[in-house]
Structure formats: structure tokens, C-alpha cells
Scaffold this motif. Structure first.
Motif, PDB file in Angstrom:
ATOM      1  N   ASP A 296       5.426   2.189 -18.448  1.00 22.59           N
ATOM      2  CA  ASP A 296       5.830   3.076 -19.545  1.00 22.59           C
ATOM      3  C   ASP A 296       6.389   4.367 -18.959  1.00 22.59           C
ATOM      4  O   ASP A 296       5.710   5.056 -18.188  1.00 22.59           O
ATOM      5  CB  ASP A 296       4.583   3.335 -20.411  1.00 22.59           C
ATOM      6  N   TYR A 297       7.640   4.719 -19.329  1.00 22.97           N
ATOM      7  CA  TYR A 297       8.303   5.928 -18.836  1.00 22.97           C
ATOM      8  C   TYR A 297       8.773   6.765 -20.012  1.00 22.97           C
ATOM      9  O   TYR A 297       9.304   6.237 -20.992  1.00 22.97           O
ATOM     10  CB  TYR A 297       9.511   5.548 -17.966  1.00 22.97           C
ATOM     11  N   PHE A 298       8.581   8.085 -19.928  1.00 23.37           N
ATOM     12  CA  PHE A 298       9.049   8.980 -20.984  1.00 23.37           C
ATOM     13  C   PHE A 298       9.421  10.325 -20.388  1.00 23.37           C
ATOM     14  O   PHE A 298       8.627  10.946 -19.685  1.00 23.37           O
ATOM     15  CB  PHE A 298       7.968   9.157 -22.048  1.00 23.37           C
ATOM     16  N   THR A 309       5.399   8.746 -15.896  1.00 23.95           N
ATOM     17  CA  THR A 309       5.363   7.281 -15.842  1.00 23.95           C
ATOM     18  C   THR A 309       3.915   6.816 -15.788  1.00 23.95           C
ATOM     19  O   THR A 309       3.101   7.383 -15.051  1.00 23.95           O
ATOM     20  CB  THR A 309       6.117   6.749 -14.615  1.00 23.95           C
ATOM     21  N   GLN A 310       3.605   5.798 -16.585  1.00 29.61           N
ATOM     22  CA  GLN A 310       2.262   5.245 -16.604  1.00 29.61           C
ATOM     23  C   GLN A 310       2.312   3.746 -16.363  1.00 29.61           C
ATOM     24  O   GLN A 310       3.165   3.046 -16.927  1.00 29.61           O
ATOM     25  CB  GLN A 310       1.576   5.512 -17.950  1.00 29.61           C
ATOM     26  N   THR A 330      -5.349   2.817 -15.901  1.00 25.48           N
ATOM     27  CA  THR A 330      -4.014   3.396 -15.989  1.00 25.48           C
ATOM     28  C   THR A 330      -3.827   4.425 -14.884  1.00 25.48           C
ATOM     29  O   THR A 330      -4.686   5.296 -14.673  1.00 25.48           O
ATOM     30  CB  THR A 330      -3.798   4.084 -17.355  1.00 25.48           C
ATOM     31  N   ARG A 331      -2.687   4.328 -14.202  1.00 22.44           N
ATOM     32  CA  ARG A 331      -2.285   5.320 -13.207  1.00 22.44           C
ATOM     33  C   ARG A 331      -1.079   6.069 -13.759  1.00 22.44           C
ATOM     34  O   ARG A 331      -0.124   5.449 -14.227  1.00 22.44           O
ATOM     35  CB  ARG A 331      -1.923   4.645 -11.891  1.00 22.44           C
ATOM     36  N   THR A 332      -1.135   7.410 -13.723  1.00 27.01           N
ATOM     37  CA  THR A 332      -0.074   8.243 -14.267  1.00 27.01           C
ATOM     38  C   THR A 332       0.561   9.078 -13.170  1.00 27.01           C
ATOM     39  O   THR A 332      -0.140   9.770 -12.425  1.00 27.01           O
ATOM     40  CB  THR A 332      -0.621   9.172 -15.368  1.00 27.01           C
ATOM     41  N   TRP A 333       1.900   9.003 -13.079  1.00 24.48           N
ATOM     42  CA  TRP A 333       2.690   9.826 -12.171  1.00 24.48           C
ATOM     43  C   TRP A 333       3.509  10.794 -13.021  1.00 24.48           C
ATOM     44  O   TRP A 333       4.278  10.372 -13.882  1.00 24.48           O
ATOM     45  CB  TRP A 333       3.637   8.981 -11.323  1.00 24.48           C
ATOM     46  N   SER A 334       3.325  12.105 -12.793  1.00 20.40           N
ATOM     47  CA  SER A 334       3.903  13.094 -13.686  1.00 20.40           C
ATOM     48  C   SER A 334       4.726  14.127 -12.926  1.00 20.40           C
ATOM     49  O   SER A 334       4.402  14.497 -11.789  1.00 20.40           O
ATOM     50  CB  SER A 334       2.789  13.802 -14.470  1.00 20.40           C
ATOM     51  N   LYS A 335       5.794  14.613 -13.578  1.00 22.13           N
ATOM     52  CA  LYS A 335       6.625  15.678 -13.028  1.00 22.13           C
ATOM     53  C   LYS A 335       6.153  17.061 -13.472  1.00 22.13           C
ATOM     54  O   LYS A 335       6.591  18.073 -12.924  1.00 22.13           O
ATOM     55  CB  LYS A 335       8.082  15.481 -13.478  1.00 22.13           C
TER      56      LYS A 335
END
Length: 351
Positions: A296-298, A309-310, A330-335
Motif C-alpha cells: 500500500d502506497y500513498f 508505504t506499508q 505491518t512494516r511502514t516506510w515513511s518520508k
């Protein structure tokens, strides 16, 4: 007072049906059973996360919904839904104009037609966190500018199925303000959806919204919009869903379908553009157990690269019709914040 609304509606329907039974000298208890259906579900569980450098863990009761649907005539029906963990969520009436399913009118408060995911019940959706990030924001499930509206709004809609159910359409004129409140401006939102179903297993869906929001909050990725401002609020989406076979609740142990859903979404809030996409699948493994995976990308502001992105992986076990136990990581990569992990477990009981 809201918690009494549900029972008031049931009492009203009950009284009307009794009166009908007295007039026609019929078995009114049988009449009630044939005209009213009651459904509900509860979802509760446990969550652990290390977001923003701080660990948190808690048991939670996310949803406890109960709704009644009354069949007033063969063409006319009414639904009332209340979440005892929050607010009244839906109340609307449907009237089928044509003899077939070609044209039905709906008036009241209900889920809007945007996206593939938003109209689906949490009982059906694979993720414990329900929808993707973009669907959550764009449909009004939760958006800081729009508020917490559970993907619902108040308005008028026409919908139907055409050409042997191969085409499904929905066209709505909505307040654009959310649930249980008056519109914050004089503008109305137009929401449209079109589905093409070449087979029972496959459907292609496009949806869009042209509207004007009235801000009830602020968002760091859209600093120009203040509380009380009216602003452009437009959305589009396109996606598809494939199932290896029609799902039958009686086959909760065996014969469950492989399910795959993917969608692209874009939006405009004021002068800020957003976009996102997701892909989610469920694959049966052994008796009653499915594997669940989602990416999942937003990007909330494409000019600022306010993206996240999750990736989610997990298992669910169906122990009865529409009843399951879920476990997901869930792993979350964030800007715009630190990356973090999220572990969730949930039990769902539905009838």
C-alpha cells in the motif's frame, strides 16, 4: 440518546407490522420475521506498535455494529445501522423503480460509492486496519480536513444493474460533509461509479467525485487550508477485483476463493494533489486458514513527497460463518516520520 435510536426504529416497525396484522387478520409474528432482518458484528483485538520511537500496546474494541433492514414492500425497504462503539452510521430508504434491478433510488445516510474498498463491509475486508491509506483518506473514512466520517455521507443516489448484471452504475448527489451533520456550505458533491463484470469472478471499477469540502480540521501536508475554509475536493479511482469462485459463507472451511484486488487513486484538496495505490490478496492454505498480504502506497502531497508505504502479511482462521481470528504484521516506510512496525490480532464475530 443516539443509542436509543436503533430500538426506537425497531419499535416503530414492530408497531406498524402489528397494525398490518390486525387489519388483515394474519399472523403478525410471522409477518415480522418475513419483513425484518437483523444483523451485526463485533471486532476486538490487540495492537502493538513502535511508532515515533515510542512503543504502545493495547487491547481494543474497534466496532460493534447492529443493523436492521425492513422490507416494507417488494420494492421499498429501509435500513438503520448503529455502531455502539461510536455513532449512528447509516439510515436510508431504497425504492426500486423498475421491475428488474435497472433503477433504484436511495435517500439518507450511507456509504459513498468511491473506490473498490469503501463500499465493502469490514466483515469482508482482509486487513485488520480495514482499508488502504489512500482509500481511508479519499473516501472520507478519515481525513484531517474532512474528519472521521467512516466513508459515509448524506444524500440522494440512483443505482442499478444492466445487461444481465454485467454493468453496475451508481450516481449520487451528496452533502460532502459527512455523517450526522448539516452541510457546511451550499455546494453538493457528485459521486459516480461504473463497474464492468465480464464474469462472476472478475470486475473492473472506476469511480470519481467532484466536490467542494468545508474544512473541520487542518493537515500538515496541506497548510493553506484552515478550519472553516471551503476548498476543492476531487477524487478518481480505477481498479479491479478477481475471485477464483463465488464466496459462500457456508463454505468457511473449504472452497474459499483466492481473492486479489488492486486499485489506483488520485485526489485534489485545494491546490494539493495526492495519489496512491494498493494491491491486496487472500490465498486459502489449509482448512479454514488463509494467508493475507498487502502492499500500500500513498503520497498525501506530491509536491512535498509526503509519502508512506506499508506492507502487511498475516493469517486468518475462519472458525464459523463470517467469524474469524486474524494475526497481521505491518512494516511502514515513511518520508515524513520514522519507519515503524505494527503487530495486530483481532477476533471477529458476525451474524
Amino acid at each position: 440518546m443516539r443509542k436509543h435510536h436503533f430500538w426506537a426504529v425497531l419499535l416503530s416497525i414492530f408497531s406498524s407490522t402489528v397494525a398490518l396484522g390486525q387489519e388483515k387478520d394474519i399472523d403478525w409474528m410471522q409477518e415480522i420475521k418475513s419483513r425484518i432482518t437483523i444483523n451485526g458484528y463485533a471486532q476486538a483485538g490487540y495492537a502493538y506498535s513502535d511508532q515515533n520511537g515510542q512503543t504502545s500496546s493495547s487491547y481494543n474494541l474497534k466496532r460493534t455494529l447492529l443493523w436492521a433492514r425492513a422490507r416494507i414492500t417488494d420494492r421499498w425497504s429501509f435500513l438503520f445501522m448503529h455502531d455502539f462503539n461510536s455513532v449512528v452510521q447509516e439510515f436510508y430508504t431504497d425504492y426500486r423503480i423498475t421491475n428488474d434491478k435497472g433503477l433504484t433510488v436511495r435517500l439518507g445516510q450511507f456509504k459513498n460509492s468511491l473506490t473498490l474498498e469503501n463500499p465493502l463491509s469490514p466483515v469482508q475486508l482482509e486487513l485488520i486496519d480495514i482499508c488502504s491509506q489512500a482509500v481511508t483518506n479519499h473516501s472520507g473514512c478519515y481525513d484531517p480536513l474532512f474528519g472521521l466520517q467512516y466513508g459515509r455521507d448524506i444524500g440522494l443516489e440512483i443505482y442499478g444493474d444492466l445487461f444481465n448484471d454485467q454493468i453496475h452504475y451508481e450516481l449520487a448527489l451528496m452533502n460532502g460533509q459527512g455523517i450526522n451533520v448539516r452541510d457546511g456550505n451550499n455546494d453538493k458533491d457528485v459521486i459516480a461509479k461504473l463497474e464492468y463484470r465480464p464474469t462472476k469472478e472478475l470486475r473492473f471499477v472506476v469511480s470519481g467525485q467532484k466536490g467542494r469540502g468545508h474544512a473541520v480540521g487542518t493537515a500538515p501536508w496541506n497548510p493553506e487550508i484552515k478550519v472553516g475554509d471551503n476548498y476543492r475536493r476531487d477524487r478518481i479511482s480505477a481498479g479491479f477485483e478477481w475471485k477464483s469462485g463465488q464466496y459462500a459463507p457456508a463454505k468457511y472451511k473449504e472452497g474459499r476463493p483466492i481473492r486479489f484486488r488492486a486499485e489506483y487513486l488520485a485526489g485534489k484538496d485545494g491546490e494539493v494533489s495526492s495519489r496512491g495505490a494498493y494491491a491486496t490478496t487472500t490465498i486459502p492454505l489449509v482448512s479454514g486458514i488463509d494467508a493475507v498480504a498487502s502492499i500500500d502506497y500513498f503520497d498525501r502531497n506530491t509536491d512535498m513527497n509526503y509519502s508512506q508505504t506499508q506492507a502487511t502479511a498475516g493469517l486468518q482462521y475462519w472458525f464459523y460463518k463470517n467469524c474469524r481470528i486474524q494475526l497481521q504484521y505491518t512494516r511502514t516506510w515513511s518520508k515524513f516520520q520514522d519507519d515503524f512496525n505494527w503487530l495486530q490480532a483481532q477476533m471477529q464475530v458476525a451474524f
